[in-house]
Design an enzyme around this catalytic site. Structure first.
Site, mmCIF file in Angstrom:
data_model
loop_
_atom_site.group_PDB
_atom_site.id
_atom_site.type_symbol
_atom_site.label_atom_id
_atom_site.label_comp_id
_atom_site.label_asym_id
_atom_site.label_seq_id
_atom_site.Cartn_x
_atom_site.Cartn_y
_atom_site.Cartn_z
ATOM 1 N N ASP A 234 0.941 -1.279 0.001
ATOM 2 C CA ASP A 234 -0.187 0.124 -0.126
ATOM 3 C C ASP A 234 0.903 1.223 -0.108
ATOM 4 O O ASP A 234 1.903 1.407 0.813
ATOM 5 C CB ASP A 234 -0.982 0.071 1.271
ATOM 6 N N GLU A 305 2.031 -0.165 -4.991
ATOM 7 C CA GLU A 305 0.933 0.559 -5.286
ATOM 8 C C GLU A 305 1.892 2.132 -5.145
ATOM 9 O O GLU A 305 1.851 2.429 -4.175
ATOM 10 C CB GLU A 305 -0.260 0.385 -4.371
#
Ligand code: NOJ
Length: 591
Positions: A234, A305
């Site tokens: 993330d 990401e």
């Protein structure tokens, strides 16, 4: 031959000539992640086993045969850790345990074993940039005073101004409002401020603190020991901030391309600092240590990401000693224009080839408007953060048609691809959710200015005739977000075995992609179909070349002679390829 379309012979356009090859074929022995199709499961919305209206791990395990049958290679499961769910689980309170909403650690073990039994690898989501405000570390940081080692794990600073009443700098949260929140100290006085690039209950960790580094090494090992095949990381580009924390006038955004009024938004001092790469080099060596013989089938992987403005910056995360993959948000954000799509494909392959990494392709995920709706908006319109009842509505028919064409194009490209749960059913965004059910912190922090991401997170429909369309056994059919009526007609059981349904087209494409090794193929563009048609050949060294045509123009296109139609995203009309349609062809006698 696919059971969806008959074999046919077509006129060959006289002007067709082959041209540039931006990407050479890879070896058949390439590691699995260089060509895999990964399916993102958003666990709250996939399948509910216990009737509380929220999806869970046993629900997912029960549906694994569907995913194996769909033909994907791996799953990426969004967070299921202990969490107060302020940001749908991206606010982790315990990285080593499962939230009771989703099940138990034993359920994870069962899931991993069952997935492996079906030949599906499992990636989980790692959220290293911030913890939940309920994490024991953050509670300890609040309880301890300024300057304490507990505070040193986060980014606490004194405020500006005489009483420290002003935040330490002007950074804004991605979700709206300031990126700083002031704490009340143990003695009741207003005290320091802490940084949170997202919600105020997602405090950012201090990645210059070795304790933080060690903790995540341990967390990686915890899950690797349980058998996961990798991690989606993330906001991988956020972990380090410019130490001086200089002011930055623009909003921090999750967008790869520049948007109006935020031209340099994702170049700010909170993103993409050079030091982050050291963090990932250390992670890579931990993952590699789980595959000491270097067997390509046993690789455990990291996928970044990182919303960055250029492919080149993104590819720095996948240099040989760092991560394996990074999401290609440039592809996701490209307008439905032939020229733009060709350019992004070329750029993606070139940038990835330059560092020896595979490119990835993605069109939807839990943070963006589903592409069946997004592509039904005006071409060139900026990408909205959610669509509400009062927003400009997408053209659903056009959106689905383009979405199928775009996916068919994507799945024919070399590299690895990511699918988002429900896109194989052609699910649209829920564009009429009542505000009272919304949960996305972006909706609240922007006071409704941004609709937010709830519309792409609605529970999946499995059976048209069942309560909650078969999502789960909740007594009144209630689901954590209400499903729109149209989900009934798109339920999996309505599409199963139906020729030309979105589900059957996805199944055919995924099967053919595997049979023809398209993920490791080389790409060569074919010119001569006109500026509105994307035409390329994907071929591996000794395989059958697959020709792919996507027609973005309004004139129907004749297909090459003696081409066998393998799969088509829509219907051919009088043997011609109509607008917003993609076809895969085998031309056995010509290549
Ligand atoms: C990216 C995740 O995909 C998104 O859902 C989340 O809100 C932010 N990171 C913060 O963790």
């Amino acid at each position: 031959m696919s059971r969806l379309q008959p074999t046919r012979a077509f006129d060959i356009p006289s002007s067709v000539v082959t041209s540039v090859s931006p990407h050479a074929p890879q070896s058949h022995e390439a590691p699995w992640w260089r060509h895999a199709v990964l399916y993102q499961v958003y666990p709250r919305s996939f399948a509910d086993s216990d009737g509380d209206g929220v999806g869970d791990l046993p629900g997912l395990t029960a549906r694994l045969p569907y995913l194996a049958d769909l033909g994907v290679d791996a799953l990426w499961i969004s967070p299921f850790y202990v969490s107060p769910m302020i940001d749908a689980g991206y606010d982790v309170a315990d990285y080593r345990d499962v939230d009771p909403l989703f099940g138990t650690l034993a359920d994870v073990d069962v899931l991993i074993e069952a997935a492996h039994g079906h030949g599906l690898r499992v990636l989980i989501d790692l959220v290293p940039n911030h913890t939940s405000g309920e994490h024991t570390w953050f509670r300890a940081a609040l309880a301890s005073g300024p300057g304490s080692p507990e505070r040193e794990r986060y980014l606490f600073r004194e405020g500006r101004g005489e009483q420290g009443n002003e935040p330490p700098n002007n950074w804004k949260s991605v979700f709206g409002g300031s990126a700083w929140t002031r704490v009340t100290e143990a003695d009741g006085t207003l005290g320091q401020w802490y940084l949170h690039l997202f919600d105020s209950l997602q405090p950012d960790l201090n990645w210059r603190n070795p304790q933080v580094v060690d903790e995540f090494h341990d967390v990686l090992r915890f899950w690797l020991d349980r058998g996961v095949d990798g991690f989606r990381v993330d906001v991988a580009h956020a972990l380090l901030k410019d130490e001086a924390m200089p002011d930055w006038q623009e909003k921090a955004v999750m967008a790869a391309s520049h948007s109006e009024g935020a031209e340099h938004a994702n170049l700010g001092p909170m993103w993409d600092q050079d030091g982050v790469h050291e963090i990932y080099r250390a992670w890579r060596s931990i993952l590699d240590s789980y595959n000491p013989q270097g067997d390509p089938a046993l690789d455990r992987i990291l996928c970044a990401e990182a919303w960055l403005p250029s492919q080149q910056r993104t590819m720095r995360y996948v240099r040989p000693d760092e991560m394996h993959q990074a999401f290609n948000f440039h592809f996701l954000e490209t307008s439905w224009r032939a020229k733009d799509v060709r350019t992004v494909i070329d750029d993606s392959l070139e940038a990835a080839d330059a560092v020896g990494a595979p490119t990835t392709w993605v069109l939807s995920n839990h943070d963006v408007v589903r592409h069946a709706s997004r592509l039904g908006l005006r071409v060139g319109a900026s990408r909205p953060n959610g669509i509400g009842a009062r927003s400009v509505q997408p053209n659903a028919v056009l959106g689905l048609r383009r979405a199928r064409a775009a996916t068919a194009l994507m799945l024919a490209l070399p590299g690895s691809a990511y699918l988002y749960n429900g896109e194989e059913l052609g699910l649209p965004e829920h564009t009429a959710l009542p505000d009272r059910v919304r949960q996305d912190p972006a909706f609240f922090r922007t006071k409704g200015k941004e609709i937010g991401r709830d519309g792409c997170r609605v529970p999946l429909p499995w059976e048209a005739g069942a309560p909650s369309y078969g999502f789960g056994p909740s007594p009144d059919g209630a689901t954590w977000l209400p499903q729109p009526l149209v989900y009934g007609s798109l339920a999996a059981d309505r599409q199963e075995g139906v020729t030309g349904s979105t589900l059957e087209i996805y199944r055919s494409m995924l099967r053919l992609r595997r049979v023809h090794d398209l993920g490791v193929g080389g790409l060569r563009w074919i010119d001569g179909y006109g500026a509105q048609v994307l035409a390329f050949v994907n071929a591996r060294k000794d395989g059958i070349p697959i020709t792919v045509l996507t027609n973005l123009g309004d004139a129907a296109v004749a297909l090459p002679e003696s081409a066998e139609v393998l799969v088509c995203s829509g219907r051919l009309e009088d043997g011609l390829l109509p607008q917003d349609t993609t076809v895969w062809l085998a031309q056995r006698d010509r290549m």
